[in-house]
Motif scaffolding. Sequence first.
Motif, PDB file in Angstrom:
ATOM      1  N   ARG A  37      -5.536   6.052  -4.665  1.00 29.97           N
ATOM      2  CA  ARG A  37      -6.729   5.597  -5.377  1.00 29.97           C
ATOM      3  C   ARG A  37      -6.957   6.400  -6.644  1.00 29.97           C
ATOM      4  NH1 ARG A  37     -11.278   5.097  -0.697  1.00 29.97           N
ATOM      5  NH2 ARG A  37     -11.007   2.888  -0.329  1.00 29.97           N
TER       6      ARG A  37
ATOM      7  N   GLY B 225     -11.486  -0.320  -5.146  1.00 25.70           N
ATOM      8  CA  GLY B 225     -10.145  -0.341  -4.578  1.00 25.70           C
ATOM      9  C   GLY B 225      -9.192   0.549  -5.346  1.00 25.70           C
TER      10      GLY B 225
ATOM     11  N   ASP C  20      -5.128  -4.277   0.326  1.00 26.69           N
ATOM     12  CA  ASP C  20      -5.264  -2.863   0.005  1.00 26.69           C
ATOM     13  C   ASP C  20      -5.711  -2.123   1.268  1.00 26.69           C
ATOM     14  OD1 ASP C  20      -6.000  -0.358  -0.865  1.00 26.69           O
ATOM     15  OD2 ASP C  20      -6.974  -1.062  -2.681  1.00 26.69           O
TER      16      ASP C  20
ATOM     17  N   SER D 248       0.813  -1.220   0.000  1.00 31.64           N
ATOM     18  CA  SER D 248       0.000   0.000   0.000  1.00 31.64           C
ATOM     19  C   SER D 248       0.845   1.268   0.000  1.00 31.64           C
ATOM     20  CB  SER D 248      -0.933  -0.002   1.212  1.00 31.64           C
ATOM     21  OG  SER D 248      -1.831  -1.095   1.159  1.00 31.64           O
TER      22      SER D 248
END
Length: 409
Positions: free
Chosen positions: A225, A241, A250, A83
């Motif tokens: 995102r 996502g 995620d 992430s």
Amino acid sequence: MPPDLFGEIDPPHRLLMGPGPVNAHPRVLRAMSADLLGQFDPEMTGYMEQVMALYRPIFGTQNRWTFLIDGTARAAIEASLVSLLAPGDTLLVVDFGRFGLLLREIGERIGAKIEMLSVPWGETVPMDRIAAAIERVAPKVVASVHGDTSTTMAQPLEGLGALCRAAGAYSYVDATATLGGMAIETDKWGIDVVTGGLQKCLGGPSGSAPITISDRAAAHILARRHVERGIARDDLANGAGSRIGSNYFDLAMVMDYWSEKRLNHHTEATTMLYGARECARVALGEGLEARFARHAAAGRAVTAGARGLGLTVYGDDRFRMTNVTGIVIPEGVDGEAVRRRMRDDFEIEIGTAFGPLTGKVWRIGAMGYNAMKHKVLITLGALEAVLRAEGFACEAGAGVDAALRSYEA
């Protein structure tokens, strides 16, 4: 096939004195037997809010984003790195043991450019070398383990966060082996993301991984995102996502469930949440300073007992983890035979080693529910009996006596 072919599970009651997992606290096991709840039940989401509050002091943080990843400790490690990093980003790994190599592997799978700052096993990395490496490679993320059970060393982290922030980098720390047993000062150290596990100092089962994320890192994770991946805002509103290469890991999506939005990501592991909640209640009920002192006393006693038996303790005393001790296997002693006798004759498990230390070191862990005086003394007494049976000359009672003196000092 008859349904009762294998019978009920009835594992031996073994004292787990290796590098983890350890025996779970009975209160944690009792909490995990409670009834299940639906993932959007207000009682369930109330427990989630309690978990967040309970783990903030354990992480030494005020971070709003303090919650659980459903999975073992490695799930939280992977969720953090996948992430934070995009393919092509530079990951600087502070490497002083097996789990630094794990950070490298995960980074490689993401497609990051890997820079390793390595020292021989048994040492830690000086902060001035980390500073020089940050200046040289300009990383996006700097990742380090806190306590690496493979070497039993604990990496000093004071100043790491400041170095990273000055360079525009994010900092990540894997505190799986130390959370709840050694002080984790997330805010004081300025670390952006720290993850842990239940199965070591917190005295729970493996399967849930606490995590804390700074506002700075959370903003970066959430921004990926639409800034980095070009997902339409309408899709975001519908819970799409961030296309980071993993759905399950995620963090932006997981954070949506742990936020007031309660957007579905996966079915929450209710039983593990109950267990994680009770781990934290046990730790805070004892008092963190008292808990850290208990782990430190147990580690000193294991070290003193091993030396009392004439054994060599592995690594640098200045940087030793309090909860896992490496003991050099004496010349002429079959290390695996000792471990087998400890298990078969005394129902005690101690750890082996891997990598450069394969066949050279035992690892004894005294943490969580097992960082207790009587369990340390029982383990040392059993180790002495097994060593004598294997032909190693040591003074009768010397290990236990040395450990007792350590406790009394």
